[in-house]
Design a protein around this motif. Structure first.
Motif, PDB file in Angstrom:
ATOM      1  N   ASN A  66      49.938  38.549  51.253  1.00 28.18           N
ATOM      2  CA  ASN A  66      49.157  38.512  52.493  1.00 28.18           C
ATOM      3  C   ASN A  66      48.271  39.743  52.680  1.00 28.18           C
ATOM      4  N   ASP A  67      48.165  40.573  51.631  1.00 31.44           N
ATOM      5  CA  ASP A  67      47.238  41.703  51.694  1.00 31.44           C
ATOM      6  C   ASP A  67      45.903  41.321  51.067  1.00 31.44           C
ATOM      7  N   THR A  68      44.909  42.146  51.307  1.00 30.33           N
ATOM      8  CA  THR A  68      43.583  41.947  50.721  1.00 30.33           C
ATOM      9  C   THR A  68      43.317  43.051  49.723  1.00 30.33           C
ATOM     10  N   VAL A  69      42.951  42.654  48.509  1.00 27.93           N
ATOM     11  CA  VAL A  69      42.679  43.614  47.442  1.00 27.93           C
ATOM     12  C   VAL A  69      41.261  43.383  46.930  1.00 27.93           C
ATOM     13  N   LEU A  70      40.742  44.396  46.259  1.00 30.30           N
ATOM     14  CA  LEU A  70      39.420  44.334  45.642  1.00 30.30           C
ATOM     15  C   LEU A  70      39.601  44.285  44.143  1.00 30.30           C
ATOM     16  N   ILE A  71      39.022  43.266  43.495  1.00 22.92           N
ATOM     17  CA  ILE A  71      39.110  43.148  42.049  1.00 22.92           C
ATOM     18  C   ILE A  71      37.717  43.354  41.462  1.00 22.92           C
ATOM     19  N   VAL A  72      37.644  44.163  40.423  1.00 17.37           N
ATOM     20  CA  VAL A  72      36.404  44.443  39.707  1.00 17.37           C
ATOM     21  C   VAL A  72      36.587  43.947  38.278  1.00 17.37           C
ATOM     22  N   TYR A  73      35.619  43.182  37.742  1.00 15.03           N
ATOM     23  CA  TYR A  73      35.805  42.552  36.433  1.00 15.03           C
ATOM     24  C   TYR A  73      34.446  42.224  35.831  1.00 15.03           C
ATOM     25  N   ARG A  74      34.489  41.829  34.558  1.00 20.34           N
ATOM     26  CA  ARG A  74      33.322  41.327  33.848  1.00 20.34           C
ATOM     27  C   ARG A  74      33.583  39.882  33.433  1.00 20.34           C
ATOM     28  N   VAL A  75      32.531  39.082  33.288  1.00 26.03           N
ATOM     29  CA  VAL A  75      32.684  37.654  33.001  1.00 26.03           C
ATOM     30  C   VAL A  75      31.887  37.273  31.756  1.00 26.03           C
ATOM     31  N   PHE A  76      32.378  36.219  31.095  1.00 29.30           N
ATOM     32  CA  PHE A  76      31.615  35.531  30.059  1.00 29.30           C
ATOM     33  C   PHE A  76      30.661  34.527  30.729  1.00 29.30           C
ATOM     34  N   PRO A  77      29.670  34.042  30.010  1.00 32.13           N
ATOM     35  CA  PRO A  77      28.778  33.022  30.611  1.00 32.13           C
ATOM     36  C   PRO A  77      29.372  31.620  30.628  1.00 32.13           C
ATOM     37  N   LEU A  78      30.630  31.436  30.197  1.00 33.94           N
ATOM     38  CA  LEU A  78      31.276  30.118  30.153  1.00 33.94           C
ATOM     39  C   LEU A  78      32.665  30.207  30.743  1.00 33.94           C
ATOM     40  N   LEU A  79      33.203  29.028  31.099  1.00 35.69           N
ATOM     41  CA  LEU A  79      34.600  28.898  31.488  1.00 35.69           C
ATOM     42  C   LEU A  79      35.338  28.254  30.321  1.00 35.69           C
ATOM     43  N   PHE A  80      36.161  29.046  29.615  1.00 34.40           N
ATOM     44  CA  PHE A  80      36.755  28.568  28.370  1.00 34.40           C
ATOM     45  C   PHE A  80      37.840  27.527  28.585  1.00 34.40           C
ATOM     46  N   SER A  81      38.388  27.425  29.785  1.00 31.51           N
ATOM     47  CA  SER A  81      39.417  26.423  30.043  1.00 31.51           C
ATOM     48  C   SER A  81      38.841  25.023  30.258  1.00 31.51           C
ATOM     49  N   ARG A  82      37.529  24.940  30.342  1.00 28.34           N
ATOM     50  CA  ARG A  82      36.886  23.640  30.524  1.00 28.34           C
ATOM     51  C   ARG A  82      36.538  23.034  29.171  1.00 28.34           C
ATOM     52  N   ALA A  83      36.598  21.690  29.068  1.00 27.59           N
ATOM     53  CA  ALA A  83      36.273  20.985  27.824  1.00 27.59           C
ATOM     54  C   ALA A  83      34.771  20.746  27.746  1.00 27.59           C
ATOM     55  N   TYR A  84      34.161  21.135  26.628  1.00 21.19           N
ATOM     56  CA  TYR A  84      32.746  20.919  26.368  1.00 21.19           C
ATOM     57  C   TYR A  84      32.601  20.007  25.164  1.00 21.19           C
ATOM     58  N   ALA A  85      31.687  19.027  25.231  1.00 25.08           N
ATOM     59  CA  ALA A  85      31.481  18.114  24.106  1.00 25.08           C
ATOM     60  C   ALA A  85      30.066  17.590  24.148  1.00 25.08           C
TER      61      ALA A  85
END
Length: 468
Positions: free
Chosen positions: A74-93
């Motif tokens: 129930n607390d609020t935190v700040l997350i700092v991160y970098r991202v790839f241009p894709l979501l790897f958990s999604r299926a692409y075909a």
């Protein structure tokens, strides 16, 4: 220089893959981003202090945050991160496996790819038939700028629901021409309407025909533009006896005015025979399909292979060889024509009650000029008084028509002068002229009869009618 530097900074920030976000840890699992995180790039801050990694777990592929202990719940935190241009958990075909259609004649590893049709169809309703067109054109000329024109024509028919049928012809184009009167069937491309109906009710909005009701009286056929509604219901009026009640109401603007011409044929002359209006107007436009032509009491059929053809725009009838015209031929023409003087209001109401052995109907019909709505003229107070005083005498409903305008080489204009005839001086006589220094008057002429008026039609080389 400062503006260019600011734009470069903004573009660099939009292209950066560094992100930060406020997370409310109300659940054990929290979605961080719609893209996958770069492993090892994320860290948490709580009240400005870095949170130990033993308290949480991050799955960078699915971009999920898992809280291990309740110390931060129930607390609020700040997350700092970098991202790839894709979501790897999604299926692409490139081709979906479910869309592969293997057949025996193909070798292993080969397949037919049939992608799903995802095109958006206009008015996609089951049971509704639609057709039409959208056209675009460009008009250019040496005296005007380029103009882009767009036209929509749409026809609908079918069912809107299980109980409601629809039929519609919709267009945004106002076509100033009528169909040719040389065939038995007419294609009325200027008709715009929508019709909704079920077992008991029927509603029409737009262009429609109002026809003769049941009974001997009220013999009319009108083309109108407005609304029409009909309802059928069953009423118990006695023990075990029922009556079918049909009610109709309509309010519209009448498109035309009724006229009837009776004339004799000319020996060996098949036409054309010109029709005139109810007040002997010479130049009228007949509403297409509204005419009924009788010869010697027999109703004739329109068409080149039948009895006659008609030019609606010039109000002329020509008879075919199926009907040879003699001096003894008696011809009656009933039609509607557009005089474009006043808007005409039309009101109709009718009720019919039907039992097993009897029928009773009552109808009311009213049509009249909207005197305060002239179409192609603006009347001042003096002209209105003159019309009121003229009554039914059309020869008295004439006013002078002379308008002072600038010279125009493409228009028939007149000069005004005084003329001496014998010893009599006539003031304000108008003479046709092409002189740009004196031709400043636009005139309107009325036909008042032979040897009655002051001007006659002259034969000149001018491109238009000239009176002298």
């Amino acid at each position: 220089m400062l503006l260019l530097w600011a734009c470069c900074i903004a573009e660099a920030q939009s292209l950066s893959n560094v992100r930060q976000k406020q997370l409310v840890l109300s659940n054990d699992t929290v979605y961080i981003d719609s893209l996958s995180l770069i492993p090892g790039s994320a860290f948490l801050l709580h009240n400005g202090i870095t949170v130990d990694t033993s308290l949480y777990t991050i799955d960078p592929g699915s971009s999920r945050f898992y809280l291990k202990y309740d110390s931060l719940r129930n607390d609020t935190v700040l997350i700092v991160y970098r991202v790839f241009p894709l979501l790897f958990s999604r299926a692409y075909a490139f081709r979906e496996v479910g869309e592969k259609k293997l057949t025996a004649k193909y070798e292993p590893g080969l397949y037919i790819y049939s992608p799903e049709d995802r095109s958006q169809e206009l008015f996609k309703i089951e049971g509704l038939n639609k057709s039409g067109s959208i056209s675009r054109g460009i008009t250019i000329g040496n005296n005007q700028d380029a103009v882009v024109n767009s036209t929509l024509n749409l026809q609908l028919s079918g069912k809107l629901s299980n109980n409601i049928d629809v039929a519609a012809a919709i267009t945004d184009d106002n076509i100033p021409v009528q169909p040719e009167g040389n065939t038995q069937q007419l294609q009325e491309f200027d008709k715009v309407y929508i019709q909704l109906s079920n077992e008991k009710n029927k509603l029409i909005a737009g262009d429609f025909e109002l026809r003769k009701p049941e009974g001997y009286f009220m013999n009319f056929y009108k083309k109108a533009q407005g609304g029409w509604f009909s309802n059928k219901s069953t009423v118990d009026f006695s023990k075990g006896k029922k009556a079918l009640i049909t009610s109709t109401v309509s309010g519209a603007v009448s498109k035309g005015k009724f006229a009837r011409n009776t004339f004799a044929g000319i020996e060996s002359n098949q036409g054309p025979y010109r029709l005139t209006g109810a007040e002997n107007e010479s130049f009228i436009v007949i509403l297409s399909g509204s005419e009924k032509i009788y010869m010697d009491g027999k109703l004739l059929k329109r068409g080149q292979s039948n009895d006659y053809i008609i030019d609606y725009n010039t109000a002329e009838i020509t008879f075919t060889t199926q009907r040879l015209i003699t001096k003894d031929s008696r011809i009656v023409a009933e039609f509607q024509y557009s005089d474009k003087n006043y808007a005409r209001t039309l009101l109709y109401g009718g009720t019919q009650a039907e039992t097993g052995k009897s029928r009773l109907w009552v109808n009311i019909y009213s049509e009249q000029d909207a005197k305060n709505q002239p179409l192609q003229q603006d009347l001042d107070d003096e002209q209105k008084k003159l019309l009121a005083a003229a009554g039914d005498n059309l020869t008295s409903a004439i006013v002078p028509s002379a308008d002072s305008v600038a010279f125009n080489v493409n228009e028939i204009l007149y000069l005004k002068k005084d003329t001496l005839v014998g010893s009599v001086i006539y003031n304000d006589v108008y003479v046709w002229s092409a002189n740009p220094d004196s031709a400043f008057y636009r005139l309107g002429f009325s036909q008042v009869g032979v040897n009655v008026g002051n001007y006659i039609l002259s034969t000149t080389s001018a491109n238009g009618k000239v009176f002298q």
